[in-house]
Design a protein around this motif. Structure first.
Motif, mmCIF file in Angstrom:
data_model
loop_
_atom_site.group_PDB
_atom_site.id
_atom_site.type_symbol
_atom_site.label_atom_id
_atom_site.label_comp_id
_atom_site.label_asym_id
_atom_site.label_seq_id
_atom_site.Cartn_x
_atom_site.Cartn_y
_atom_site.Cartn_z
ATOM 1 N N ALA A 167 0.854 -1.205 0.000
ATOM 2 C CA ALA A 167 0.000 0.000 0.000
ATOM 3 C C ALA A 167 0.876 1.237 0.000
ATOM 4 O O ALA A 167 0.530 2.259 0.590
ATOM 5 N N ASN A 189 -1.046 -5.021 2.898
ATOM 6 C CA ASN A 189 0.175 -4.330 3.313
ATOM 7 C C ASN A 189 0.718 -4.915 4.605
ATOM 8 O O ASN A 189 -0.045 -5.280 5.503
ATOM 9 N N GLY A 191 2.632 -3.459 7.166
ATOM 10 C CA GLY A 191 2.386 -2.661 8.371
ATOM 11 C C GLY A 191 1.038 -1.963 8.295
ATOM 12 O O GLY A 191 0.430 -1.858 7.227
ATOM 13 N N LEU A 212 -0.996 -7.938 5.362
ATOM 14 C CA LEU A 212 -0.276 -8.950 4.580
ATOM 15 C C LEU A 212 -0.495 -10.342 5.183
ATOM 16 O O LEU A 212 -0.567 -11.341 4.442
ATOM 17 N N LEU A 238 7.472 -12.791 -0.595
ATOM 18 C CA LEU A 238 6.324 -12.003 -1.073
ATOM 19 C C LEU A 238 5.795 -12.562 -2.397
ATOM 20 O O LEU A 238 4.576 -12.572 -2.630
#
Ligand code: NAP
Length: 362
Positions: A167, A189, A191, A212, A238
Motif C-alpha cells: 500500500a 500491506n 504494516g 499482509l 512475497l
C-alpha cells in the motif's frame, strides 16, 4: 538570455551521503540542445532511497534516478529543443541519462529534439501547482496496467479480482486505476501505517484494505485473477504470497523491487529481465498455472493518459491525497537520509516545495 542566477542550490549523492550546497550556474551548459527547468515541486521516490543505499541496479541507458520526480517551469530552452521559456513541464527519466539531479533549484536536460520531446513533458494542468501531484509515478502505473492488458489480451479489468501487495504509492495508484478499469481490488500491506493512511485519505475503502498476514490465510488463497506485486523489494517470500493469492490461470504481475538475476519460481523465470523486457511467461506453481509478467518505466503517452485520467475523473484519481508531508529543499538531505536508514517512515508521498524564485544574484 533569460534572467538566470549566478549560483543555484543543488544536491549531491556521494558514497551514500546526500549533501546540499550552492553551485555556480553553468552558463556554458546553455546549448542549443538544452532545456533548463526551474523546479517548483519534487517528490521523493523509493528508488531515490535505494540509490542512497546502493541497493538498486542503475540502467546505463537512462542513468541514476536520484531526483527524477518533479514539476517546474522551463527557465531556458535552447533553439533546437522545441520548448519555450515558461512552459510548465515534468520529466520522464527513462529517456536520456544526460541530465542533472532533480533535487535542485534548476535541472539541466540535454538531448536531441526527439529525445527532449520524450524526456520533457508539458503539463496541461495550469493549476497543478495548487493541488500538486507527481506525474511520473502515475505515468508508470498507467504504462504498467496498459502493458498488462496488452500482454494478457484483456479489453478491460471489468469484473476481475485484483490483489495488490503493497500500500505504498505504487500499490495505491494501482488500486485507483484497476478500480477505474472495473476491477474489484484488495490491497495487502505488511504494516498498518500505510493502510490506515490510505483509508483516512479515502483512497481505499475499509473492505479494500487488508494486512499482509491476511493474504496468507486460507480464505484468500486462489481468489485473484491478477496479483500485482508492488513492494520495495519483491522477495521470494512475497512472490510466494502473491502466487498463493493467485487463482489457477491468474497473472502475477511484478512491478517493484527486482534485481539482476532474481527468479520466480526460484530458478525458473528471470523476473528482473521479464519485468524490464515487459514479457509474459507461463509457469507451474504448486499445481497451478500462473502467467508471470511485469513492466518497467513509461513513455510520454503514459503521462498524457495520466493527465487525461486525472482531469476527466478527479474522484477516481485523487492523486493529490497521496501527499503526506511537505518539506523544504534545506530539510531534504537530513530527511531522505533518515528515510533511507529506516529511522523515519512516511506513508504516501513526501514532497519538497522549492521556495519562490530567488532574486538572480548577478
Ligand atoms: N516498474 C516500474 O516501472 C516502477 C516504477 C516506479 C517504482 N517502481 C518500484 O515500485 C516499488 C514500490 O514503490 P513505492 O513508491 O510504492 O514505495 P513506497 O511508497 O515506499 O512503499 C513501499 C511498500 O513496500 C512495502 N514493503 C517494504 N518492505 C517490505 C517487506 N519486506 N515485506 C512486505 N512489504 C514491504 C511497504 O510496506 P510497509 O508499509 O509495511 O513498510 C510499502 O507498502 C519500488 O521498489 C520502486 O522501485 C517500479
Amino acid at each position: 538570455m533569460p534572467n538566470l542566477p549566478a549560483t543555484y542550490v543543488t544536491t549531491a549523492l556521494r558514497g551514500g551521503v546526500v549533501s546540499l550546497g550552492a553551485s555556480p550556474f553553468p552558463q556554458d551548459a546553455l546549448g542549443d540542445d538544452t532545456v533548463v527547468i526551474k523546479t517548483d515541486h519534487l517528490g521523493i521516490c523509493r528508488a531515490d532511497t535505494k540509490e542512497i543505499l546502493g541497493s538498486r541496479d542503475v540502467m546505463e541507458d537512462r542513468g541514476p534516478l536520484f531526483g527524477h520526480e518533479l514539476v517546474g517551469a522551463v527557465a531556458f530552452a535552447g533553439t533546437a529543443t522545441g520548448f519555450q521559456e515558461g512552459d510548465l513541464v515534468t520529466l520522464n527519466p527513462n529517456i536520456t541519462p544526460t541530465r542533472t539531479t532533480g533535487f535542485a533549484e534548476y535541472v539541466f536536460v540535454h538531448g536531441t529534439k526527439e529525445q527532449l520531446d520524450q524526456a520533457v513533458v508539458r503539463v496541461p494542468e495550469p493549476r497543478l501547482r495548487d493541488g500538486v501531484w507527481m506525474p511520473e509515478p502515475f505515468a508508470c502505473i498507467v504504462h504498467a496496467l496498459g502493458k498488462l492488458l496488452e500482454l494478457t489480451r484483456l479489453p478491460s479489468l471489468r469484473g476481475k479480482r485484483v490483489g495488490i501487495i503493497g500500500a505504498g504509492c505504487a500499490g495505491l495508484m494501482f488500486a485507483m486505476y484497476a478500480r477505474h478499469l472495473g476491477a474489484v481490488v484488495a490491497v495487502f500491506n505488511r504494516g498498518e501505517m500505510r493502510s490506515a493512511f490510505a483509508r483516512r485519505q479515502g483512497i481505499l475503502a475499509e473492505g479494500e484494505s487488508h494486512s499482509l498476514a491476511d493474504a496468507r490465510t486460507p480464505a484468500q488463497q486462489g481468489r485473484f485473477d491478477i496479483v500485482i506485486v508492488a513492494p520495495t523489494i519483491a522477495t521470494t517470500e512475497l512472490l510466494e504470497t502473491a502466487a498463493g493469492l493467485a487463482a489457477d490461470g491468474a497473472v502475477l504481475f511484478v512491478y517493484g523491487g527486482t534485481r539482476n538475476g532474481d527468479s520466480f519460481p526460484v530458478g525458473q523465470v528471470n523476473i528482473d529481465a521479464l519485468r524490464r523486457q515487459e514479457r509474459i511467461e507461463s509457469v507451474r506453481y504448486r499445481g497451478k498455472r500462473i502467467r508471470v509478467s511485469g513492466a518497467y518505466g513509461c513513455l510520454r503517452q503514459d503521462y498524457e493518459e495520466g493527465f487525461r485520467l486525472h482531469a476527466e475523473h478527479p474522484h477516481a484519481f485523487p492523486l493529490e491525497k497521496l501527499t503526506s508531508r511537505r518539506i523544504s529543499l534545506d530539510e531534504f538531505p537530513g530527511r531522505v537520509m533518515e528515510i533511507a536508514a529506516g529511522a523515519a517512515d512516511f506513508p504516501g508521498k513526501v514532497l519538497i516545495t522549492i521556495s519562490p524564485a530567488r532574486t538572480p544574484d548577478r
